[in-house]
Design an enzyme around this catalytic site. Structure first.
Site, PDB file in Angstrom:
ATOM      1  N   LYS A   1       4.533 -11.779  -9.796  1.00  0.00           N
ATOM      2  CA  LYS A   1       5.806 -11.334 -10.373  1.00  0.00           C
ATOM      3  C   LYS A   1       6.360 -12.390 -11.330  1.00  0.00           C
ATOM      4  O   LYS A   1       6.839 -12.082 -12.411  1.00  0.00           O
ATOM      5  CB  LYS A   1       6.770 -11.099  -9.209  1.00  0.00           C
ATOM      6  CG  LYS A   1       7.845 -10.126  -9.494  1.00  0.00           C
ATOM      7  CD  LYS A   1       7.450  -8.734  -9.091  1.00  0.00           C
ATOM      8  CE  LYS A   1       8.422  -7.745  -9.686  1.00  0.00           C
ATOM      9  NZ  LYS A   1       8.272  -6.412  -9.157  1.00  0.00           N
TER      10      LYS A   1
ATOM     11  N   ASP B   1       9.938  -7.186  -2.274  1.00  0.00           N
ATOM     12  CA  ASP B   1       9.062  -6.588  -1.256  1.00  0.00           C
ATOM     13  C   ASP B   1       9.431  -6.940   0.186  1.00  0.00           C
ATOM     14  O   ASP B   1       8.559  -7.247   1.018  1.00  0.00           O
ATOM     15  CB  ASP B   1       7.591  -6.917  -1.566  1.00  0.00           C
ATOM     16  CG  ASP B   1       7.046  -6.009  -2.673  1.00  0.00           C
ATOM     17  OD1 ASP B   1       7.833  -5.223  -3.224  1.00  0.00           O
ATOM     18  OD2 ASP B   1       5.853  -6.067  -2.971  1.00  0.00           O
TER      19      ASP B   1
ATOM     20  N   ASN C   1       3.658   5.132  -6.206  1.00  0.00           N
ATOM     21  CA  ASN C   1       2.367   4.591  -6.602  1.00  0.00           C
ATOM     22  C   ASN C   1       1.698   3.943  -5.392  1.00  0.00           C
ATOM     23  O   ASN C   1       2.340   3.781  -4.370  1.00  0.00           O
ATOM     24  CB  ASN C   1       2.519   3.623  -7.804  1.00  0.00           C
ATOM     25  CG  ASN C   1       3.510   2.516  -7.543  1.00  0.00           C
ATOM     26  OD1 ASN C   1       3.361   1.805  -6.558  1.00  0.00           O
ATOM     27  ND2 ASN C   1       4.497   2.369  -8.402  1.00  0.00           N
TER      28      ASN C   1
ATOM     29  N   ASP D   1      14.579  -6.960  -7.023  1.00  0.00           N
ATOM     30  CA  ASP D   1      13.934  -6.149  -8.052  1.00  0.00           C
ATOM     31  C   ASP D   1      13.576  -4.754  -7.552  1.00  0.00           C
ATOM     32  O   ASP D   1      13.631  -3.797  -8.307  1.00  0.00           O
ATOM     33  CB  ASP D   1      12.682  -6.855  -8.592  1.00  0.00           C
ATOM     34  CG  ASP D   1      12.089  -6.063  -9.734  1.00  0.00           C
ATOM     35  OD1 ASP D   1      12.827  -5.814 -10.703  1.00  0.00           O
ATOM     36  OD2 ASP D   1      10.923  -5.654  -9.652  1.00  0.00           O
ATOM     37  N   ASP D   2      13.216  -4.629  -6.266  1.00  0.00           N
ATOM     38  CA  ASP D   2      12.865  -3.296  -5.746  1.00  0.00           C
ATOM     39  C   ASP D   2      14.071  -2.370  -5.783  1.00  0.00           C
ATOM     40  O   ASP D   2      13.935  -1.163  -5.937  1.00  0.00           O
ATOM     41  CB  ASP D   2      12.366  -3.389  -4.298  1.00  0.00           C
ATOM     42  CG  ASP D   2      11.201  -4.342  -4.190  1.00  0.00           C
ATOM     43  OD1 ASP D   2      10.192  -4.111  -4.850  1.00  0.00           O
ATOM     44  OD2 ASP D   2      11.325  -5.353  -3.461  1.00  0.00           O
TER      45      ASP D   2
HETATM   46  P1  NAI Z   1      10.629   3.475   1.410  1.00  0.00           P
HETATM   47  O1  NAI Z   1       9.549   3.465   2.414  1.00  0.00           O
HETATM   48  O2  NAI Z   1      11.808   2.563   1.540  1.00  0.00           O
HETATM   49  O3  NAI Z   1      11.218   4.991   1.307  1.00  0.00           O
HETATM   50  C1  NAI Z   1      10.432   6.164   1.323  1.00  0.00           C
HETATM   51  C2  NAI Z   1      11.344   7.358   1.479  1.00  0.00           C
HETATM   52  O4  NAI Z   1      10.572   8.553   1.350  1.00  0.00           O
HETATM   53  C3  NAI Z   1      12.033   7.453   2.834  1.00  0.00           C
HETATM   54  O5  NAI Z   1      13.348   7.905   2.648  1.00  0.00           O
HETATM   55  C4  NAI Z   1      11.209   8.525   3.572  1.00  0.00           C
HETATM   56  O6  NAI Z   1      11.985   9.242   4.543  1.00  0.00           O
HETATM   57  C5  NAI Z   1      10.835   9.429   2.428  1.00  0.00           C
HETATM   58  N1  NAI Z   1       9.628  10.231   2.697  1.00  0.00           N
HETATM   59  C6  NAI Z   1       8.457   9.829   3.235  1.00  0.00           C
HETATM   60  N2  NAI Z   1       7.606  10.871   3.329  1.00  0.00           N
HETATM   61  C7  NAI Z   1       8.250  11.930   2.841  1.00  0.00           C
HETATM   62  C8  NAI Z   1       7.915  13.302   2.658  1.00  0.00           C
HETATM   63  N3  NAI Z   1       6.709  13.763   3.017  1.00  0.00           N
HETATM   64  N4  NAI Z   1       8.834  14.114   2.136  1.00  0.00           N
HETATM   65  C9  NAI Z   1      10.046  13.666   1.785  1.00  0.00           C
HETATM   66  N5  NAI Z   1      10.423  12.391   1.905  1.00  0.00           N
HETATM   67  C10 NAI Z   1       9.533  11.544   2.431  1.00  0.00           C
HETATM   68  O7  NAI Z   1       9.920   3.259   0.002  1.00  0.00           O
HETATM   69  P2  NAI Z   1      10.586   2.777  -1.355  1.00  0.00           P
HETATM   70  O8  NAI Z   1      10.631   1.309  -1.432  1.00  0.00           O
HETATM   71  O9  NAI Z   1      11.876   3.499  -1.541  1.00  0.00           O
HETATM   72  O10 NAI Z   1       9.503   3.258  -2.430  1.00  0.00           O
HETATM   73  C11 NAI Z   1       9.154   4.606  -2.551  1.00  0.00           C
HETATM   74  C12 NAI Z   1       7.999   4.793  -3.533  1.00  0.00           C
HETATM   75  O11 NAI Z   1       8.457   4.792  -4.845  1.00  0.00           O
HETATM   76  C13 NAI Z   1       6.905   3.742  -3.469  1.00  0.00           C
HETATM   77  O12 NAI Z   1       5.653   4.382  -3.573  1.00  0.00           O
HETATM   78  C14 NAI Z   1       7.178   2.897  -4.692  1.00  0.00           C
HETATM   79  O13 NAI Z   1       5.991   2.279  -5.124  1.00  0.00           O
HETATM   80  C15 NAI Z   1       7.664   3.934  -5.649  1.00  0.00           C
HETATM   81  N6  NAI Z   1       8.492   3.498  -6.766  1.00  0.00           N
HETATM   82  C16 NAI Z   1       7.930   3.175  -7.962  1.00  0.00           C
HETATM   83  C17 NAI Z   1       8.696   2.856  -9.045  1.00  0.00           C
HETATM   84  C18 NAI Z   1       8.096   2.479 -10.322  1.00  0.00           C
HETATM   85  O14 NAI Z   1       6.920   2.619 -10.499  1.00  0.00           O
HETATM   86  N7  NAI Z   1       8.863   1.963 -11.229  1.00  0.00           N
HETATM   87  C19 NAI Z   1      10.117   2.919  -8.971  1.00  0.00           C
HETATM   88  C20 NAI Z   1      10.614   3.272  -7.692  1.00  0.00           C
HETATM   89  C21 NAI Z   1       9.813   3.532  -6.646  1.00  0.00           C
END
Ligand code: NAI
Length: 549
Positions: free
Chosen positions: A165, A237, A399, A259-260
């Site tokens: 990062k 992270d 992703n 950042d997340d």
């Molecule tokens: P997290 O684990 O904190 O949250 C995941 C959320 O999705 C939770 O609320 C969970 O209940 C929900 N979820 C899980 N399975 C589900 C399903 N089958 N149906 C509906 N909801 C479901 O994860 P975080 O940190 O919020 O990240 C989420 C994803 O978004 C990751 O894959 C991350 O890499 C991606 N991301 C990528 C970005 C980018 O490329 N710029 C920007 C933001 C997120």
């Protein structure tokens, strides 16, 4: 105090080593005659050798290992390589290769980089920080590796993330590398595989209680204020709940950001701003439905609401335009399983676990996939969005690639070319019905390095959400109108440094306007940022002189 380095010491210092580029005069004066081949090569020739050696490597992981090895010997050549073609090299030193590098971290480990701060050092954190050789540290990127990318708890293997990062601060926005400190805060791991791996490099202990962890983080954050008073702490992270809670705990007191939560939200917001531009609307005119209400979803919802408030809505009006759906269905006011920071988005609505039914009832203009689950934006979802909207906005952000909620090809096909689409990963252009669509990538690297450069140049005392919104607006403004027409929501990656300089200048201006800068206000903000940009060029003086405390 400065000391003069000579001979082999110069060659062993990656910041001073010029390898085959030392001139005859430098070889004479630094005592290097005979320690190197007699040739004096240009930097371009050195880069040619790097590229030819990289071409021999069979995989991106091997290229990653090679580049880290290069960094161990010659920092200037390493950054010259990265900055020569960021679109090619960033996926090798960062996402997606970094995920694999982290999974194998203990096995591919060559040399220590950054700092390892274990909870066993409780009470002595200040002393540990003082062991770092650079006295003016401006950024610490710190992780406890609670949630590395989409890979979960990786313990000490997560150290690859702060290392990578911070390299992006330099490669994308020109923050000089000597001011950057990657840090792994070792709170143990619950990852059974690593606990039993003899080559695992972290503490072999289960994770502590939240109370114990936060108390140690308190000691760390306070120690940083004393040992590195100009330092900004970048949290990276941690698990979703820790990310949000630790940010709340320190953001008004110290120079910190996550950042997340904030950077990710900034880049997605930039895409939303451009989607609204394509439609001729404003953010406040749109209605948003998230699939996923974790740290990324909540961070984005909060930043989006702040941006809508800047457009004239009240906080309540802004929140009323944002709905969320998670693994247990729609967030609504009868749900009993929600955490404090999800409550503002739990509106009055009948419970439902059916995402298509939620779309039909709420009628969102934009759906945002942050669920971590691939394929969840099904054909029925995209068709429902296309029935309701002339131009549905579909952001499939999870992703790596196989976790994307839907692909651009599916989205353009199922919406019959109506959808405006971006993903969290890079997809190639799509031909549909004789038209070429350019799916953009909501990549954080457009935002955090630029915000970092603005903080660095202004010596900002705090990091605010407004700074990320301004960065989002600046990134959005840099997509040319002809590319916007082809559906591209983000700038091209070919000229990242210039894009980030312009973004950093806009954020720096805001830092001054908010009264958070600790340096005098310059007349020309872009020129001011340029003055601070690191150039991957050899510096003869730096080759021989070093500052010691
Ligand atoms: P997290 O684990 O904190 O949250 C995941 C959320 O999705 C939770 O609320 C969970 O209940 C929900 N979820 C899980 N399975 C589900 C399903 N089958 N149906 C509906 N909801 C479901 O994860 P975080 O940190 O919020 O990240 C989420 C994803 O978004 C990751 O894959 C991350 O890499 C991606 N991301 C990528 C970005 C980018 O490329 N710029 C920007 C933001 C997120």
């Amino acid at each position: 105090m400065t000391t003069n380095m000579r001979g082999i010491e110069v060659l062993q210092d990656p910041r001073r080593n010029k390898s085959t580029a030392f001139t005859e005069a430098e070889k004479q004066s630094l005592g290097l005659v005979g320690l190197l081949p007699d040739v004096t090569e240009t930097e371009d020739l050195q880069l040619q050798r790097v590229n030819s050696q990289l071409a021999q490597k069979p995989t991106d992981l091997e290229r990653y290992i090679y580049l880290m090895n290069l960094l161990d010997h010659n920092e200037t050549l390493f950054y010259r390589t990265l900055m020569s073609d960021p679109a090619r090299f960033l996926p090798i030193v960062y996402d997606p290769t970094i995920g694999e590098a982290c999974l194998k971290f203990g096995h591919i480990y060559r040399q220590a980089r950054g700092m390892y701060l274990s909870m066993t050092r409780s009470g002595k954190v200040k002393d540990v920080l003082k062991n770092w050789p650079q006295k003016d540290v401006r950024f610490i990127c710190v992780t406890d590796a609670g949630r590395i990318l989409g890979l979960g708890d990786l313990g000490a293997n997560g150290m690859g993330i702060p290392i990578g990062k911070l390299q992006l601060y330099t490669a994308c926005a020109g923050v000089p590398p000597q001011f950057l400190l990657p840090m792994y805060l070792d709170a143990g791991t619950n990852n059974e595989q690593y606990l039993h791996d003899p080559l695992y490099l972290g503490m072999r202990k289960a994770r502590p209680s939240t109370e114990e962890l936060y108390s140690f983080v308190d000691e760390f954050v306070e120690a940083v204020q004393e040992v590195f008073p100009k330092c900004c702490i970048h949290f990276e992270d941690w698990t979703g709940v820790d990310a949000v809670h630790l940010l709340q705990r320190y953001r008004d007191k110290y120079c910190v950001y996550n950042d997340d939560v904030q950077g990710t939200a900034g880049i997605v917001l930039a895409g939303m701003i451009n989607a609204a531009k394509i439609k001729g609307t404003k953010l406040r005119d749109e209605k948003y439905l998230f699939l996923g209400a974790g740290s990324a979803g909540i961070g984005l919802a909060n930043l989006l609401c702040t941006a809508m408030v800047q457009e004239g809505l009240t906080v309540k009006q802004a929140q009323s335009r944002v709905y969320m759906f998670d693994i247990n269905g729609l967030l609504e006011d009868t749900r009993k399983d929600l955490v404090d920071f999800q409550q503002p988005y739990a509106h009055k609505h009948a419970p439902t676990r059916d995402f298509v039914a939620a779309i039909e009832s709420i009628k969102p203009t934009t759906i945002i996939g942050v669920s971590t689950v691939g394929g969840t934006f099904t054909q029925k979802v995209i068709e429902a969005m296309s029935r309701i909207n002339e131009r549905p906005v579909v952001l499939a952000l999870s992703n790596p690639t196989e976790h994307a909620e839907c692909t651009p090809e599916q989205t353009y096909t199922w919406s019959k070319g109506k959808a405006i689409y971006a993903a969290g990963v890079q997809f190639p252009p799509v031909r549909f019905n004789g038209q070429t669509f350019l799916p953009g990538q909501a990549n954080n690297f457009y935002i955090f390095p630029a915000v970092g450069m603005a903080i660095f140049a202004t010596q900002a005392s705090r990091v605010t959400d407004e700074m990320f919104i301004e960065a989002a607006r600046a990134v959005a403004d840099q997509v040319p109108s002809d590319l916007l027409k082809q559906g591209l929501l983000y700038p091209l990656q070919s000229n990242i440094l210039e894009t980030e300089i312009q973004t950093a200048a806009r954020v720096a201006k805001l830092v001054f306007d908010l009264g958070l800068a600790r340096v005098p206000r310059p007349a020309d903000m872009v020129a001011f940022i340029r003055e601070h940009v690191y150039k991957p060029e050899y510096n003869v003086e730096a080759a021989s002189r070093t500052t010691v405390a």
